[in-house]
Design an enzyme around this catalytic site. Structure first.
Site, PDB file in Angstrom:
ATOM      1  N   ASP A 280       0.815  -1.327   0.013  1.00  0.00           N
ATOM      2  CA  ASP A 280      -0.105  -0.129   0.059  1.00  0.00           C
ATOM      3  C   ASP A 280       0.955   1.240   0.058  1.00  0.00           C
ATOM      4  O   ASP A 280       1.935   1.321  -0.677  1.00  0.00           O
ATOM      5  CB  ASP A 280      -0.848  -0.014   1.277  1.00  0.00           C
ATOM      6  CG  ASP A 280      -2.347   0.529   1.039  1.00  0.00           C
ATOM      7  OD1 ASP A 280      -2.471   1.857   0.869  1.00  0.00           O
ATOM      8  OD2 ASP A 280      -3.249  -0.306   0.940  1.00  0.00           O
TER       9      ASP A 280
ATOM     10  N   HIS B 105      -3.639   6.031   3.806  1.00  0.00           N
ATOM     11  CA  HIS B 105      -4.239   4.803   3.169  1.00  0.00           C
ATOM     12  C   HIS B 105      -3.916   3.400   3.921  1.00  0.00           C
ATOM     13  O   HIS B 105      -4.897   2.726   4.125  1.00  0.00           O
ATOM     14  CB  HIS B 105      -4.267   4.901   1.871  1.00  0.00           C
ATOM     15  CG  HIS B 105      -5.224   3.879   0.925  1.00  0.00           C
ATOM     16  ND1 HIS B 105      -4.732   2.538   0.561  1.00  0.00           N
ATOM     17  CD2 HIS B 105      -6.458   4.234   0.482  1.00  0.00           C
ATOM     18  CE1 HIS B 105      -5.700   2.014  -0.009  1.00  0.00           C
ATOM     19  NE2 HIS B 105      -6.681   2.860  -0.298  1.00  0.00           N
TER      20      HIS B 105
ATOM     21  N   ASN C 290     -13.111   0.039  -7.989  1.00  0.00           N
ATOM     22  CA  ASN C 290     -14.326   0.805  -7.671  1.00  0.00           C
ATOM     23  C   ASN C 290     -14.564   1.387  -9.123  1.00  0.00           C
ATOM     24  O   ASN C 290     -13.663   1.756  -9.969  1.00  0.00           O
ATOM     25  CB  ASN C 290     -14.195   1.961  -6.692  1.00  0.00           C
ATOM     26  CG  ASN C 290     -13.739   1.440  -5.326  1.00  0.00           C
ATOM     27  OD1 ASN C 290     -14.522   0.748  -4.671  1.00  0.00           O
ATOM     28  ND2 ASN C 290     -12.749   1.735  -4.998  1.00  0.00           N
TER      29      ASN C 290
ATOM     30  N   SER D 200     -11.139  -0.941  -1.236  1.00  0.00           N
ATOM     31  CA  SER D 200      -9.834  -0.971  -0.616  1.00  0.00           C
ATOM     32  C   SER D 200      -9.957  -1.430   1.030  1.00  0.00           C
ATOM     33  O   SER D 200      -9.198  -2.060   1.579  1.00  0.00           O
ATOM     34  CB  SER D 200      -9.225   0.535  -0.798  1.00  0.00           C
ATOM     35  OG  SER D 200      -8.285   0.722  -1.522  1.00  0.00           O
TER      36      SER D 200
END
Length: 470
Positions: free
Chosen positions: A118, A153, A251, A318
């Site tokens: 990530d 994130h 998405n 996510s």
């Protein structure tokens, strides 16, 4: 093509709004650039599967849990990092649906290592203190540690997996005793073009690094919309070495250029592809539909940690993927010998079907729920029946082994006990006959029967008659 991860931006004193669509472009390029009049060839894009984030503050802040003073780690000079979040006092809806307290009575993830590919993970966050290894930064030169997160994130993803709790904050992770191996691969913000982009080769290298670092589960909240051999090989290498690989499916929306496209690595064989559901157990329109959706998990208004020590509400697949990664870690902690395929089957078999989701792969009808909503508690307590019956072995006839004194002694005592039991049973049977008779006689001895009077034989009777005549 624009690509990158979403950067958190403070928009006002009370809220932060995040729109995340990260991307990683392969390092390969054309040997000869095309003419200026031609359309440039588009490179594959890796996106963080995040729609947006609303940073909670104001009414969402906890009155008795103010933000403690903490020195913010100074980021490198070439990075503009997001501001820390604020505390959130609400009990997350996903914790009411998937209660981590009940799960913790069966497994807490101890002994399991989870790789998070990530933007890095902030090891200083109270939820993650003492749980984050140094990891590796594959984004910037020098290959430094990955335990620093400029955009938050990766910290959010890791907190859903391993958050150990914080006083005054209801939020908890689902596998609080796991260790996290953070790997930084991108910080690119596709929406406004800010941040440092990564590469597909770096993405593949990150998967390999996490595998070699001993990860038993790898969480990938990234999406690549082209099949890149280096990434495919790195994923297969991890699975071959016993690693459970979990990936978000991205998405989309009706206007998205990625609508209807295949997300990798979620679509690779052996990878658990994860879509999103909201509090009503319904799939948001942004969560894609396709055969690569194996499971769904909370991915709408998910509360998770930000960098430093704050919290935020996040949307997107996510943040659905780490729920599945945590469930896999819980299973492996409880049953360490399971293979990735066995873990996947356990998760699929114990998922809760919803709105058409079922073990018959309802994606064929366009539902997008896969096998259903992941259920960590059921995955820990239920054992699916084997798909194929096992061959029964023939029983061999018993033959005593005289060379085994223990076995011979067992047989001898078994025979003695059998004889004693039979004798007792016989005595009890005789007693059941004698007892009623004894009660009728008042327990007095019985009399012998009187002999019948003897009658003379025919010859003797005539003799007696002659004597009487004389």
């Amino acid at each position: 093509m624009r690509r990158g991860f979403l950067l958190l931006r403070r928009l006002s004193a009370v809220s932060l709004v995040t729109v995340l669509c990260g991307a990683i472009a392969p390092t390969t390029a054309l040997a000869t650039p095309p003419p200026e009049t031609s359309t440039p060839e588009k490179a594959p894009v890796v996106e963080l599967a995040t729609l947006g984030q609303a940073q909670a503050a104001g009414k969402a802040a906890v009155a008795n849990a103010p933000v403690a003073e903490q020195a913010v780690r100074k980021p490198p000079a070439n990075r503009d990092c997001a501001d820390p979040g604020e505390p959130i006092g609400d009990v997350p809806w996903h914790q009411r649906a998937l209660d981590p307290a009940k799960v913790a009575t069966l497994s807490d993830g101890r002994g399991v290592v989870v790789g998070v590919i990530d933007s890095g993970v902030d090891s200083g966050h109270p939820q993650l203190a003492g749980k984050v290894r140094p990891g590796r930064d594959l984004l910037f030169p020098g290959g430094g540690p990955g335990d620093f997160d400029c955009i938050g994130h990766g910290t959010a993803v890791a907190s859903i997996i391993a958050g150990g709790g914080e006083e005054g904050i209801p939020f908890r992770g689902y596998a609080p005793r796991v260790e996290i191996v953070p790997v930084v691969v991108s910080e690119k913000n596709a929406k406004d073009g800010e941040g440092e982009p990564g590469s597909a080769s770096g993405f593949a290298q990150g998967i390999r690094f996490a595998t070699d670092a001993g990860a038993q589960v790898i969480n990938i909240s990234l999406v690549l919309y082209e099949d890149v051999p280096a990434v495919r090989n790195a994923v297969q290498r991890a699975i071959d070495r016993g690693v459970v690989v979990v990936a978000a499916v991205g998405n989309v929306d009706a206007k998205s250029a990625n609508a209807g496209r295949t997300p990798y690595p979620a679509a690779y064989p052996g990878v658990i592809g994860v879509g999103a559901v909201n509090e009503g157990a319904a799939r948001p329109d942004s969560s894609p539909v396709g055969p690569w959706v194996d499971l769904v998990a909370p991915g709408d208004q998910v509360i998770a940690a930000t960098r430093v020590r704050g919290y935020a509400r996040y949307n997107g697949t996510s943040f659905a993927a780490p729920f599945v990664s945590a469930a896999a870690a819980l299973i492996l902690s409880r049953e360490p010998g399971l293979t990735p395929d066995q873990v996947s089957r356990r998760l699929f078999a114990t998922a809760d079907p919803t709105f058409g989701g079922s073990p018959v792969r309802p994606w064929a009808n366009g539902t997008g729920y896969g096998f259903g909503i992941v259920q960590p508690l059921r995955a820990l307590v239920e054992r699916p029946v084997a798909a194929e019956p096992r061959e029964a072995k023939a029983l061999s006839a018993y033959s005593p082994d005289e060379t085994d004194p223990v076995r011979a002694n067992q047989v001898r005592w078994a025979l003695i006990i059998a004889v004693v039991v039979l004798a007792v049973a016989a005595a009890a049977g005789m007693g059941s006959i004698a007892m009623p008779r004894g009660r009728r006689r008042g327990w007095r001895p019985g009399r012998a029967p009187q002999p019948a009077p003897r009658t003379p034989a025919e010859g003797n009777r005539r003799l007696f008659d002659d004597l009487e005549d004389e």
